[in-house]
Each structure stands twice: as structure tokens, then as C-alpha cells.
Design an enzyme around this catalytic site. Structure first.
Site, PDB file in Angstrom:
ATOM      1  N   PHE A  81       0.816  -1.224   0.000  1.00 46.60           N
ATOM      2  CA  PHE A  81       0.000   0.000   0.000  1.00 46.60           C
ATOM      3  C   PHE A  81       0.852   1.280   0.000  1.00 46.60           C
ATOM      4  CE2 PHE A  81      -2.151   2.803   3.372  1.00 46.60           C
ATOM      5  CZ  PHE A  81      -2.792   3.599   2.435  1.00 46.60           C
ATOM      6  N   ILE A 140      13.557  -9.678   1.281  1.00 43.29           N
ATOM      7  CA  ILE A 140      14.611  -8.865   1.926  1.00 43.29           C
ATOM      8  C   ILE A 140      15.531  -9.729   2.792  1.00 43.29           C
ATOM      9  CG2 ILE A 140      13.393  -6.644   1.867  1.00 43.29           C
ATOM     10  CD1 ILE A 140      12.737  -7.076   4.874  1.00 43.29           C
ATOM     11  N   ASP A 174       3.839   4.611  14.695  1.00 41.46           N
ATOM     12  CA  ASP A 174       3.576   5.170  16.030  1.00 41.46           C
ATOM     13  C   ASP A 174       3.214   4.075  17.034  1.00 41.46           C
ATOM     14  OD1 ASP A 174       1.024   4.551  15.100  1.00 41.46           O
ATOM     15  OD2 ASP A 174       0.160   6.533  15.480  1.00 41.46           O
ATOM     16  N   GLU A 175       2.877   2.872  16.525  1.00 46.91           N
ATOM     17  CA  GLU A 175       2.488   1.794  17.453  1.00 46.91           C
ATOM     18  C   GLU A 175       3.641   1.357  18.351  1.00 46.91           C
ATOM     19  OE1 GLU A 175       0.060  -1.378  16.029  1.00 46.91           O
ATOM     20  OE2 GLU A 175      -1.079  -0.066  14.708  1.00 46.91           O
ATOM     21  N   TYR A 188       3.038  -7.388  16.332  1.00 47.81           N
ATOM     22  CA  TYR A 188       3.423  -6.530  15.202  1.00 47.81           C
ATOM     23  C   TYR A 188       4.264  -5.350  15.691  1.00 47.81           C
ATOM     24  CZ  TYR A 188       3.021  -2.517  12.069  1.00 47.81           C
ATOM     25  OH  TYR A 188       3.297  -1.397  11.314  1.00 47.81           O
ATOM     26  N   LYS A 204       8.265  -4.241  15.092  1.00 45.32           N
ATOM     27  CA  LYS A 204       8.688  -2.952  14.508  1.00 45.32           C
ATOM     28  C   LYS A 204       9.622  -2.217  15.480  1.00 45.32           C
ATOM     29  CE  LYS A 204       7.447  -1.310  11.091  1.00 45.32           C
ATOM     30  NZ  LYS A 204       7.966  -1.427   9.701  1.00 45.32           N
ATOM     31  N   ASN A 219     -13.255   5.153  15.705  1.00 48.79           N
ATOM     32  CA  ASN A 219     -13.594   4.245  14.604  1.00 48.79           C
ATOM     33  C   ASN A 219     -15.051   4.414  14.187  1.00 48.79           C
ATOM     34  OD1 ASN A 219     -10.991   3.307  14.697  1.00 48.79           O
ATOM     35  ND2 ASN A 219     -11.471   1.579  16.043  1.00 48.79           N
TER      36      ASN A 219
HETATM   37  P1  NAD Z   1       1.511  -3.673   3.223  1.00 51.27           P
HETATM   38  O1  NAD Z   1       1.234  -4.885   4.032  1.00 51.27           O
HETATM   39  O2  NAD Z   1       0.436  -3.095   2.375  1.00 51.27           O
HETATM   40  O3  NAD Z   1       2.754  -3.948   2.251  1.00 51.27           O
HETATM   41  C1  NAD Z   1       3.896  -4.638   2.655  1.00 51.27           C
HETATM   42  C2  NAD Z   1       4.693  -4.987   1.409  1.00 51.27           C
HETATM   43  O4  NAD Z   1       5.893  -5.652   1.822  1.00 51.27           O
HETATM   44  C3  NAD Z   1       3.957  -5.957   0.465  1.00 51.27           C
HETATM   45  O5  NAD Z   1       4.070  -5.525  -0.868  1.00 51.27           O
HETATM   46  C4  NAD Z   1       4.676  -7.279   0.678  1.00 51.27           C
HETATM   47  O6  NAD Z   1       4.653  -8.126  -0.470  1.00 51.27           O
HETATM   48  C5  NAD Z   1       6.090  -6.803   1.011  1.00 51.27           C
HETATM   49  N1  NAD Z   1       6.851  -7.787   1.775  1.00 51.27           N
HETATM   50  C6  NAD Z   1       6.459  -8.468   2.880  1.00 51.27           C
HETATM   51  N2  NAD Z   1       7.431  -9.283   3.297  1.00 51.27           N
HETATM   52  C7  NAD Z   1       8.484  -9.090   2.463  1.00 51.27           C
HETATM   53  C8  NAD Z   1       9.791  -9.639   2.392  1.00 51.27           C
HETATM   54  N3  NAD Z   1      10.219 -10.555   3.277  1.00 51.27           N
HETATM   55  N4  NAD Z   1      10.620  -9.218   1.400  1.00 51.27           N
HETATM   56  C9  NAD Z   1      10.199  -8.306   0.483  1.00 51.27           C
HETATM   57  N5  NAD Z   1       8.962  -7.766   0.503  1.00 51.27           N
HETATM   58  C10 NAD Z   1       8.113  -8.152   1.483  1.00 51.27           C
HETATM   59  O7  NAD Z   1       2.077  -2.604   4.240  1.00 51.27           O
HETATM   60  P2  NAD Z   1       1.872  -1.012   4.267  1.00 51.27           P
HETATM   61  O8  NAD Z   1       0.616  -0.694   4.960  1.00 51.27           O
HETATM   62  O9  NAD Z   1       2.156  -0.476   2.930  1.00 51.27           O
HETATM   63  O10 NAD Z   1       3.070  -0.625   5.261  1.00 51.27           O
HETATM   64  C11 NAD Z   1       4.372  -0.353   4.763  1.00 51.27           C
HETATM   65  C12 NAD Z   1       5.287  -0.045   5.924  1.00 51.27           C
HETATM   66  O11 NAD Z   1       4.774   1.060   6.655  1.00 51.27           O
HETATM   67  C13 NAD Z   1       5.397  -1.194   6.929  1.00 51.27           C
HETATM   68  O12 NAD Z   1       6.730  -1.262   7.350  1.00 51.27           O
HETATM   69  C14 NAD Z   1       4.486  -0.800   8.070  1.00 51.27           C
HETATM   70  O13 NAD Z   1       4.953  -1.310   9.283  1.00 51.27           O
HETATM   71  C15 NAD Z   1       4.619   0.718   8.027  1.00 51.27           C
HETATM   72  N6  NAD Z   1       3.453   1.455   8.517  1.00 51.27           N
HETATM   73  C16 NAD Z   1       2.209   1.264   7.959  1.00 51.27           C
HETATM   74  C17 NAD Z   1       1.138   2.042   8.398  1.00 51.27           C
HETATM   75  C18 NAD Z   1      -0.250   1.915   7.832  1.00 51.27           C
HETATM   76  O14 NAD Z   1      -1.153   2.591   8.302  1.00 51.27           O
HETATM   77  N7  NAD Z   1      -0.476   1.089   6.820  1.00 51.27           N
HETATM   78  C19 NAD Z   1       1.324   2.994   9.410  1.00 51.27           C
HETATM   79  C20 NAD Z   1       2.591   3.108   9.993  1.00 51.27           C
HETATM   80  C21 NAD Z   1       3.650   2.357   9.515  1.00 51.27           C
HETATM   81  O1  DAU Z   2      -0.722   3.388  13.709  1.00 54.62           O
HETATM   82  C1  DAU Z   2      -0.038   2.856  12.621  1.00 54.62           C
HETATM   83  C2  DAU Z   2      -0.514   1.455  12.335  1.00 54.62           C
HETATM   84  O2  DAU Z   2      -1.810   1.577  11.791  1.00 54.62           O
HETATM   85  C3  DAU Z   2       0.397   0.692  11.385  1.00 54.62           C
HETATM   86  O3  DAU Z   2       1.663   0.516  11.974  1.00 54.62           O
HETATM   87  C4  DAU Z   2      -0.185  -0.658  10.987  1.00 54.62           C
HETATM   88  O4  DAU Z   2       0.612  -1.265   9.990  1.00 54.62           O
HETATM   89  C5  DAU Z   2      -1.579  -0.414  10.445  1.00 54.62           C
HETATM   90  O5  DAU Z   2      -2.190  -1.663  10.146  1.00 54.62           O
HETATM   91  C6  DAU Z   2      -2.443   0.369  11.429  1.00 54.62           C
HETATM   92  O6  DAU Z   2      -2.747  -0.412  12.604  1.00 54.62           O
HETATM   93  P1  DAU Z   2      -4.206  -0.418  13.270  1.00 54.62           P
HETATM   94  O7  DAU Z   2      -4.357  -1.663  14.036  1.00 54.62           O
HETATM   95  O8  DAU Z   2      -4.476   0.855  13.971  1.00 54.62           O
HETATM   96  O9  DAU Z   2      -5.105  -0.433  11.920  1.00 54.62           O
HETATM   97  P2  DAU Z   2      -6.407  -1.244  11.502  1.00 54.62           P
HETATM   98  O10 DAU Z   2      -6.864  -0.681  10.206  1.00 54.62           O
HETATM   99  O11 DAU Z   2      -6.206  -2.707  11.587  1.00 54.62           O
HETATM  100  O12 DAU Z   2      -7.455  -0.829  12.637  1.00 54.62           O
HETATM  101  C7  DAU Z   2      -7.808   0.526  12.828  1.00 54.62           C
HETATM  102  C8  DAU Z   2      -8.806   0.574  13.974  1.00 54.62           C
HETATM  103  O13 DAU Z   2     -10.019  -0.051  13.553  1.00 54.62           O
HETATM  104  C9  DAU Z   2      -8.354  -0.178  15.200  1.00 54.62           C
HETATM  105  O14 DAU Z   2      -8.820   0.493  16.357  1.00 54.62           O
HETATM  106  C10 DAU Z   2      -9.055  -1.542  15.083  1.00 54.62           C
HETATM  107  C11 DAU Z   2     -10.356  -1.168  14.387  1.00 54.62           C
HETATM  108  N1  DAU Z   2     -10.926  -2.203  13.507  1.00 54.62           N
HETATM  109  C12 DAU Z   2     -10.127  -2.763  12.574  1.00 54.62           C
HETATM  110  C13 DAU Z   2     -10.621  -3.729  11.712  1.00 54.62           C
HETATM  111  C14 DAU Z   2      -9.738  -4.381  10.674  1.00 54.62           C
HETATM  112  C15 DAU Z   2     -12.263  -2.542  13.623  1.00 54.62           C
HETATM  113  O15 DAU Z   2     -13.009  -2.014  14.466  1.00 54.62           O
HETATM  114  N2  DAU Z   2     -12.750  -3.501  12.775  1.00 54.62           N
HETATM  115  C16 DAU Z   2     -11.985  -4.124  11.831  1.00 54.62           C
HETATM  116  O16 DAU Z   2     -12.503  -5.003  11.100  1.00 54.62           O
END
Ligand code: NAD
Ligand code: DAU
Length: 337
Positions: free
Chosen positions: A12, A61, A127-128, A151, A155, A250
């Protein structure tokens, strides 16, 4: 020319970052290394596959030989590490792969970045790692690390390793810690796209517990501009928080989605809570705003509407990602919850 290795660039945030860099930074080569797990999707990069400054390599990786070869062959000067297992709920079912990818995978990259004397290593963290907040206050870069889920523990471990490589051997690094991202190409295991997908199909919207958990929502494009600023302008060894200043419960977010899609609030179902669920996240972004002049480009209300509209107009993308494996995942997580 700047030459960067982006890991996890088919996920993403990584895909949004690759798209932004190739669109806006003509003097940059992007090598995208991605394992294509369930979360990696080459459709996220549609339209960029043949870009002259872009190379895609499917790989892990943890494969040190492959990473070393890519760094040498493409004369890489920086790594931006997005690759991770990223979903909290999955980490509560199967934590092992989180340690493998997020900790050992980062360690593999760090050794190569150090050995090859790369100009910069950017660790995309979260931030988690700070744990959970009460009703007031925000996470600053000085907030003690206190992760609550497998998770976030993985991190945090990776962040500590990055810092240790800087402290012990002078690795030139930065760590970014952002709040919850939302926007285009997000896999519908995460709350916002899951709720959009369910609402579109008139399925129940599974809200964990009382739904009063608070997240600080950041539009993914704004996260990407912040990362670019860190990569190109920050002093090494600095950690930056990145947040949208958009705290919402939420239930508020789900309400906005239902109202935009003109669906009934009766679709909301309160389901069994996530174990150890963090109550509130809120980010103090003043350091990156002050030092690097970054600021978010959209309010949550604009960003969420753009996001919902994107899912509406990219129905084929959504249909592909929710077919097959996703159905099994959904049933295992939500049936009888
Ligand atoms: P995502 O799960 O959408 O994407 C992760 C990507 O990493 C995928 O394309 C997957 O194929 C690839 N991947 C997984 N394992 C791998 C490996 N061993 N080698 C190579 N590629 C691999 O994740 P995202 O939501 O895009 O998050 C990206 C980064 O940002 C992560 O490090 C996550 O911890 C961090 N992050 C995400 C959020 C969020 O809200 N989504 C918030 C804070 C931090
Ligand atoms: O804060 C950064 C983090 O945000 C990233 O590091 C993570 O990669 C990312 O997945 C995200 O974590 P959260 O656990 O906060 O995100 P999620 O979308 O899973 O959930 C957001 C909120 O919604 C959380 O309070 C849980 C709630 N939730 C989530 C799902 C999937 C629901 O109530 N129902 C659901 O089905």
C-alpha cells in the site's frame, strides 16, 4: 541521479511512494524489491511498469545475496525499507513471520547498507512502537518505546537495531514513525478499505468493541511527501514522527463512510474486541514540520472522500484483491466473531 532501493514497493504505502517518486522526481532511479506476499500487488503499480527509471524485482529482503547484488548492480545510494508484515490482527494469530520479515529482514538490509557504505537507510516505522495513549497527550519522538502487539514489538525491535547500527558503526539512518495511513491501493484487511468494501456489498461492518478507539489518520500521499523530505533533507540519525492531526473514533470514520456511500447505519455490528487493543494514538508532528517544512496537503474530510471515490472507480482492482485467499482470511477472522 539519485538511486534508491525501495523494499515492499508493491504494498500500500510503498506503491504510493514509488508512484509519487516516478511522477515527481525525474532524476531518481527506483529499484523495487518485493516478495509479493498476499499484501503485495503489481496492479498497485499499473502504468509505471515500463517507466525508464523503474526496475521491479520479485524477492525477499531476507535474501542477502540478492539484496547485495541489487545494491551493486544498480549503484544504489539509499534504501527505503517499507517491506513488512503490517497487520496487527494477523500478528495476534501468527507472530513468527513478523519476527522473520520485520526484524531479521531489517537486520539483513542493515548489514548490507553498512557494508556498502550507503548514503542513507530509511526505516519506515510506526507510532504503534510507543504503545497506547489515554484521553490526552500525543506521542513525541521522546515518548518511551512500549509496544503492545507482536506486530508493534517486531517494529520496535527493528527500530532499535537501526539505531544500534548508527550508534555502533556510524550507519547513516533515519527512522520515520507515522500514524494510520489511508488512501488509494490499501488492502481491505485494514479498517477503512474493509468497511468500504463491506458497505459496497451491503455486508455487516465489524466494529471491534465499543468502537471508541481513536486513530490519527494520515493521507498516504502526505506520508509519502514526508518520507521524501526525510530522505533528501534530514540530518542522519534523526527520528521523525509523521501524523495527520486527524483524531477520529472508529465509529466516526465508519459513519463518514456510510454517509458518503448512502448506506444505512444498521449495517454496523459491534463484534468481539481485538486482544490488547490500543485505545488511542495521536502524533505530535511538530519536529518534521519545523525542521523540514513538511505539512499535510489534505484534511481528513477531503482525503476520506477522495479515498472512497477511488474505491468506487477502481472496482476491478477491488474485485481482484477480495477474491480467493481474501475470502478465507475474512471467514477465519470474522465468522462467528
Ligand atoms: P503492506 O502490508 O500493504 O505492504 C507490505 C509490502 O511488503 C507488500 O508488498 C509485501 O509483499 C512486502 N513484503 C512483505 N514481506 C516481504 C519480504 N520478506 N521481502 C520483500 N517484501 C516483502 O504494508 P503497508 O501498509 O504499505 O506498510 C508499509 C510499511 O509502513 C510497513 O513497514 C508498516 O509497518 C509501516 N506502517 C504502515 C502504516 C499503515 O497505516 N499502513 C502505518 C505506519 C507504519
Ligand atoms: O498506527 C499505525 C498502524 O496503523 C500501522 O503501523 C499498521 O501497519 C496499520 O495496520 C495500522 O494499525 P491499526 O491496528 O491501527 O489499523 P487497523 O486498520 O487494523 O485498525 C484501525 C482501527 O479499527 C483499530 O482500532 C481496530 C479497528 N478495527 C479494525 C478492523 C480491521 C475494527 O473495528 N474492525 C476491523 O474489522
Amino acid at each position: 541521479m539519485r538511486r534508491i532501493l525501495v523494499t515492499g514497493g508493491a504494498g500500500f504505502i510503498g506503491a504510493n511512494f514509488v508512484r509519487m517518486v516516478l511522477s515527481e522526481q525525474p532524476d531518481t532511479l527506483v529499484v523495487n524489491l518485493d516478495k509479493l506476499t498476499y499484501a503485495g500487488n503489481l496492479e498497485n503499480l499499473a502504468g509505471f511498469t515500463d517507466h525508464p527509471n523503474y526496475v521491479f524485482v520479485r524477492g525477499d529482503i531476507l535474501d542477502a545475496k540478492l539484496v547485495e547484488k541489487l545494491v551493486t548492480d544498480h549503484q544504489i545510494d539509499a534504501i527505503v525499507n517499507f517491506a513488512a508484515e503490517s497487520h496487527v490482527d494477523r500478528s495476534l494469530v501468527d507472530p513468527g513471520i513478523f519476527i522473520e520479515t520485520n526484524v531479521n529482514g531489517t537486520l539483513t538490509l542493515l548489514k548490507i547498507a553498512l557494508g556498502k557504505k550507503l548514503e542513507r537507510f530509511i526505516q519506515i516505522s510506526t507510532d504503534e512502537v510507543y504503545g497506547s495513549l489515554g484521553d490526552t497527550g500525543k506521542f513525541t519522538e521522546e515518548t518511551p518505546i512500549s509496544p503492545n502487539s507482536p506486530y508493534s514489538a517486531s517494529k520496535a525491535a527493528a527500530d532499535h537495531l537501526v539505531r544500534a547500527f548508527g550508534h555502533s558503526w556510524g550507519l547513516r539512518y533515519n527512522i520515520t514513525r507515522c500514524s494510520n495511513n489511508y488512501g488509494e491501493y490499501q488492502f481491505p484487511e485494514k479498517m477503512i478499505p474493509l468497511m468500504i468494501n463491506n458497505a459496497l456489498g451491503d455486508k455487516a461492518l465489524p466494529v471491534y468493541g465499543d468502537g471508541l478507539y481513536v486513530r490519527d489518520w494520515l493521507y498516504v500521499y502526505d506520508h509519502c511527501t514526508a518520507i521524501w523530505k526525510v530522505l533528501t533533507e534530514a540530518a542522519p540519525g534523526e527520528i521523525f514522527n509523521i501524523g495527520g492531526n486527524n483524531e477520529k473514533t472508529n465509529l466516526e470514520v465508519v459513519g463518514l463512510i456510510l454517509s458518503r456511500l448512502q448506506k444505512r447505519t444498521a449495517l454496523i455490528r459491534h463484534v468481539t474486541d481485538r486482544p490488547g487493543h490500543d485505545r488511542r494514538y495521536a502524533i505530535d508532528s511538530s519536529k518534521i514540520m519545523r525542521q523540514l517544512g513538511w505539512k499535510p496537503s489534505v484534511t481528513f474530510e477531503i482525503g476520506i472522500n477522495k479515498t472512497i471515490d477511488w474505491y468506487l472507480t477502481n472496482e476491478t482492482w477491488l474485485r481482484h484483491v477480495v477474491s480467493g485467499q481474501y475470502q478465507q482470511y475474512y471467514e477465519s477472522m470474522y465468522d462467528n466473531r
